[in-house]
Write a protein that holds these residues in place. Sequence first.
Motif, PDB file in Angstrom:
ATOM      1  N   CYS A 142       5.226  -5.826 -25.079  1.00  0.00           N
ATOM      2  CA  CYS A 142       5.257  -5.601 -23.631  1.00  0.00           C
ATOM      3  C   CYS A 142       3.941  -5.011 -23.141  1.00  0.00           C
ATOM      4  O   CYS A 142       3.476  -5.329 -22.040  1.00  0.00           O
ATOM      5  CB  CYS A 142       6.417  -4.677 -23.269  1.00  0.00           C
ATOM      6  SG  CYS A 142       8.042  -5.366 -23.612  1.00  0.00           S
ATOM      7  N   THR A 153       8.469  -6.377 -18.132  1.00  0.00           N
ATOM      8  CA  THR A 153       9.899  -6.587 -17.941  1.00  0.00           C
ATOM      9  C   THR A 153      10.225  -8.076 -17.827  1.00  0.00           C
ATOM     10  O   THR A 153       9.353  -8.901 -17.585  1.00  0.00           O
ATOM     11  CB  THR A 153      10.391  -5.875 -16.670  1.00  0.00           C
ATOM     12  OG1 THR A 153       9.573  -6.280 -15.553  1.00  0.00           O
ATOM     13  CG2 THR A 153      10.306  -4.371 -16.828  1.00  0.00           C
ATOM     14  N   SER A 161      14.323  -5.669 -23.566  1.00  0.00           N
ATOM     15  CA  SER A 161      14.480  -5.826 -22.120  1.00  0.00           C
ATOM     16  C   SER A 161      14.974  -4.547 -21.455  1.00  0.00           C
ATOM     17  O   SER A 161      14.527  -4.195 -20.360  1.00  0.00           O
ATOM     18  CB  SER A 161      15.469  -6.966 -21.823  1.00  0.00           C
ATOM     19  OG  SER A 161      14.985  -8.193 -22.305  1.00  0.00           O
ATOM     20  N   PRO A 166      12.119  -1.263 -21.056  1.00  0.00           N
ATOM     21  CA  PRO A 166      11.206  -1.389 -19.916  1.00  0.00           C
ATOM     22  C   PRO A 166      11.917  -1.432 -18.571  1.00  0.00           C
ATOM     23  O   PRO A 166      11.399  -0.911 -17.579  1.00  0.00           O
ATOM     24  CB  PRO A 166      10.484  -2.715 -20.202  1.00  0.00           C
ATOM     25  CG  PRO A 166      10.517  -2.830 -21.693  1.00  0.00           C
ATOM     26  CD  PRO A 166      11.863  -2.290 -22.080  1.00  0.00           C
ATOM     27  N   ALA A 167      13.118  -2.021 -18.513  1.00  0.00           N
ATOM     28  CA  ALA A 167      13.853  -2.084 -17.243  1.00  0.00           C
ATOM     29  C   ALA A 167      14.248  -0.690 -16.772  1.00  0.00           C
ATOM     30  O   ALA A 167      14.152  -0.367 -15.579  1.00  0.00           O
ATOM     31  CB  ALA A 167      15.098  -2.961 -17.396  1.00  0.00           C
ATOM     32  N   PRO A 215      14.085  -5.121 -12.154  1.00  0.00           N
ATOM     33  CA  PRO A 215      14.366  -5.405 -13.568  1.00  0.00           C
ATOM     34  C   PRO A 215      15.714  -4.877 -14.042  1.00  0.00           C
ATOM     35  O   PRO A 215      16.431  -5.569 -14.780  1.00  0.00           O
ATOM     36  CB  PRO A 215      13.210  -4.716 -14.300  1.00  0.00           C
ATOM     37  CG  PRO A 215      12.085  -4.712 -13.311  1.00  0.00           C
ATOM     38  CD  PRO A 215      12.770  -4.459 -12.003  1.00  0.00           C
ATOM     39  N   VAL A 266      18.785  -7.036 -15.656  1.00  0.00           N
ATOM     40  CA  VAL A 266      18.721  -6.903 -17.114  1.00  0.00           C
ATOM     41  C   VAL A 266      19.987  -7.386 -17.817  1.00  0.00           C
ATOM     42  O   VAL A 266      19.956  -7.728 -18.999  1.00  0.00           O
ATOM     43  CB  VAL A 266      18.395  -5.441 -17.506  1.00  0.00           C
ATOM     44  CG1 VAL A 266      19.629  -4.542 -17.358  1.00  0.00           C
ATOM     45  CG2 VAL A 266      17.861  -5.373 -18.932  1.00  0.00           C
TER      46      VAL A 266
END
Length: 231
Positions: free
Chosen positions: A19, A113, A185, A188-189, A200, A204
């Motif tokens: 990421c 994201t 996922s 970062p969300a 995000p 998600v």
Amino acid sequence: MKKYVAEFIGTFVLTLFGCGSAAISGGIDGVLGVLGIAMAFGLSIVAMAYSIGNISGCHINPAVSFAMLLSKKMDVKDFVGYVVAQCLGALVAAAILMGIGSMCSPVIEGLGTNGFGDASYVGLSMIGAVIVEIILTFVFLMAILGVTSTEKFSSVAGIVIGLTLAFVHILGIPLTGTSVNPARSLGPAIMAAVGGDTVPISQVWVFIVAPLIGAAIAAYVWKFISEGKEA
């Protein structure tokens, strides 16, 4: 506990470097582009496979652990422990990535994201995102189940799995940012929401549910086609 620590470390490295490469390089239109970002994710798997693989199996992905659970290669207790460690690893990595971005000039706010609709580079719909993530995860898990099914592939398993992750990212990055990994996922969300971007975290669920579905399909398809063939 050592297995869980290894999964935390592995998912931390995957999320930070994968990421991070996407966010800090400027995304698809940045210096690394799709291929560079894809290779960052893939090489993270290669590095971790040969460092923690003999400790935890280097799942570093709840979808992988789910497939192993369904394949009866791990029990429920370890599955829960792995998933918690993986999600924590991704969350800490995203927090550190956010901190690094805040120290840049200008500030880098992206966290790599995943998304659909306006959050997709090509405007992929929600249904399209679900389908894409199921297919990408299915392909990724089929490679994992295949290469780990026999001892003769053990020396190259990390390379094969890493290259397959890079392979699915090449197609998936413009579509959804490529998840195939609920922990990667979710971390970062959550941190994006802390920073004020709630898109995000609102999307998600797709990147949690679809990879798990893809993993389940892969587990059962692999069981069907390989029955009596594994050695």
